[in-house]
Design a protein around this motif. Structure first.
Motif, short mmCIF file in Angstrom:
data_model
loop_
_atom_site.label_atom_id
_atom_site.label_comp_id
_atom_site.label_asym_id
_atom_site.label_seq_id
_atom_site.Cartn_x
_atom_site.Cartn_y
_atom_site.Cartn_z
N GLU A 15 54.55 62.69 -11.13
CA GLU A 15 53.75 63.21 -10.02
C GLU A 15 52.48 63.88 -10.53
OE1 GLU A 15 57.01 63.69 -10.44
OE2 GLU A 15 57.81 62.46 -8.79
N GLU A 16 52.59 64.66 -11.61
CA GLU A 16 51.40 65.34 -12.15
C GLU A 16 50.45 64.34 -12.80
OE1 GLU A 16 48.60 68.29 -13.19
OE2 GLU A 16 50.10 68.09 -11.61
N VAL A 96 46.38 51.32 -11.62
CA VAL A 96 47.07 52.35 -12.39
C VAL A 96 48.52 52.36 -11.93
CG1 VAL A 96 46.43 54.25 -10.84
CG2 VAL A 96 47.02 54.74 -13.20
N GLU A 97 49.41 52.42 -12.92
CA GLU A 97 50.84 52.50 -12.64
C GLU A 97 51.37 53.69 -13.43
OE1 GLU A 97 54.68 49.54 -12.58
OE2 GLU A 97 53.04 49.06 -13.93
N VAL A 98 52.14 54.53 -12.76
CA VAL A 98 52.75 55.71 -13.39
C VAL A 98 54.25 55.59 -13.22
CG1 VAL A 98 52.87 58.22 -13.43
CG2 VAL A 98 50.69 57.11 -12.92
N ALA A 103 61.64 63.47 -18.46
CA ALA A 103 60.77 64.56 -18.02
C ALA A 103 59.29 64.15 -18.05
CB ALA A 103 60.98 65.79 -18.88
N GLY A 104 58.97 63.03 -18.69
CA GLY A 104 57.59 62.60 -18.83
C GLY A 104 57.30 61.33 -18.04
N ALA A 105 56.23 60.64 -18.46
CA ALA A 105 55.84 59.43 -17.74
C ALA A 105 55.11 58.47 -18.68
CB ALA A 105 54.93 59.78 -16.57
N LEU A 106 55.11 57.21 -18.30
CA LEU A 106 54.31 56.18 -18.95
C LEU A 106 53.22 55.79 -17.96
CD1 LEU A 106 53.74 53.98 -21.12
CD2 LEU A 106 55.32 52.51 -19.83
N VAL A 107 51.98 55.78 -18.44
CA VAL A 107 50.84 55.37 -17.63
C VAL A 107 50.38 54.01 -18.13
CG1 VAL A 107 48.43 55.85 -17.07
CG2 VAL A 107 50.11 57.72 -17.13
N VAL A 108 50.20 53.08 -17.21
CA VAL A 108 49.68 51.76 -17.54
C VAL A 108 48.44 51.54 -16.69
CG1 VAL A 108 50.13 49.29 -17.68
CG2 VAL A 108 52.00 50.92 -18.05
N TRP A 109 47.30 51.35 -17.35
CA TRP A 109 46.02 51.10 -16.67
C TRP A 109 45.63 49.66 -16.99
CZ3 TRP A 109 42.77 54.78 -14.16
CH2 TRP A 109 41.51 54.28 -13.78
N ARG A 110 45.45 48.86 -15.95
CA ARG A 110 45.01 47.48 -16.10
C ARG A 110 43.68 47.34 -15.39
NH1 ARG A 110 50.33 47.37 -14.59
NH2 ARG A 110 51.76 46.46 -16.11
N GLU A 111 42.81 46.56 -15.98
CA GLU A 111 41.49 46.38 -15.35
C GLU A 111 40.94 45.02 -15.72
OE1 GLU A 111 37.51 48.87 -14.34
OE2 GLU A 111 39.30 49.86 -15.13
N LEU A 141 41.98 62.68 -18.84
CA LEU A 141 42.57 63.18 -17.59
C LEU A 141 43.99 63.69 -17.81
CD1 LEU A 141 41.28 60.42 -15.16
CD2 LEU A 141 40.63 62.84 -15.13
N LEU A 142 44.75 62.99 -18.62
CA LEU A 142 46.12 63.43 -18.89
C LEU A 142 46.14 64.70 -19.72
CD1 LEU A 142 47.80 59.99 -19.63
CD2 LEU A 142 48.02 61.37 -17.54
N ARG A 143 45.19 64.86 -20.60
CA ARG A 143 45.13 66.02 -21.49
C ARG A 143 44.58 67.26 -20.78
NH1 ARG A 143 41.54 64.12 -24.89
NH2 ARG A 143 39.88 65.08 -23.69
#
Length: 146
Positions: A15-16, A96-98, A103-111, A141-143
């Motif tokens: 969510e974050e 963007v897919e989260v 407790a964490g997440a994987l972010v996948v950005w496709r373009e 952004l994540l940092r």
């Protein structure tokens, strides 16, 4: 069109991470000479439009985008957002897919991106530059948060 794939693991909750990646105005913090204006009222949803303006003074270009898919993450499914680029200078789309992972997440950005003003510019040059730029945006952004 140049194709880009960026993956980042983060200790942030899904969510974050989603909130940080979909606060459109904050993307400009990580792209030199760029501002972003959201053209529709909140909250973000299908139909939300925003424009990234890159340039200095009178020299520059607009990259208008529209959200065409909006599925925030939930406990049982990943979040997915797709933006279509609606301008004549930059064409293509971004997704963007989260995905929550513990407790964490994987972010996948496709373009997929094409520089319409420079159709002769080969994808072999556009892809590495775009990968570097968008990788910097996602990591920042994540940092840094918002």
């Amino acid at each position: 069109m140049a194709r880009i794939l960026i993956r980042r693991r983060t200790p942030l909750s899904a969510e974050e991470a989603w909130r940080r990646l979909t606060t459109w105005e904050h993307h400009a913090r990580h792209v030199p000479f760029t501002t972003i204006a959201v053209d529709t009222p909140p909250p973000t949803r299908v139909g939300t439009r925003f424009t990234a303006r890159t340039g200095a003074g009178r020299v520059g270009f607009d990259d208008p985008m529209e959200v065409v898919r909006w599925e925030p993450p939930a406990w049982d499914r990943p979040g997915r957002c797709r933006m279509e680029k609606r301008g004549s200078t930059i064409a293509g789309w971004a997704e963007v897919e989260v995905i929550g992972q513990g407790a964490g997440a994987l972010v996948v950005w496709r373009e997929e991106v094409r520089v319409g003003a420079l159709p002769w510019l080969p994808d072999a040059l556009v892809a590495p530059a775009a990968r570097l730029l968008f990788g910097r945006v996602v990591s920042g952004l994540l940092r840094d948060g918002a």
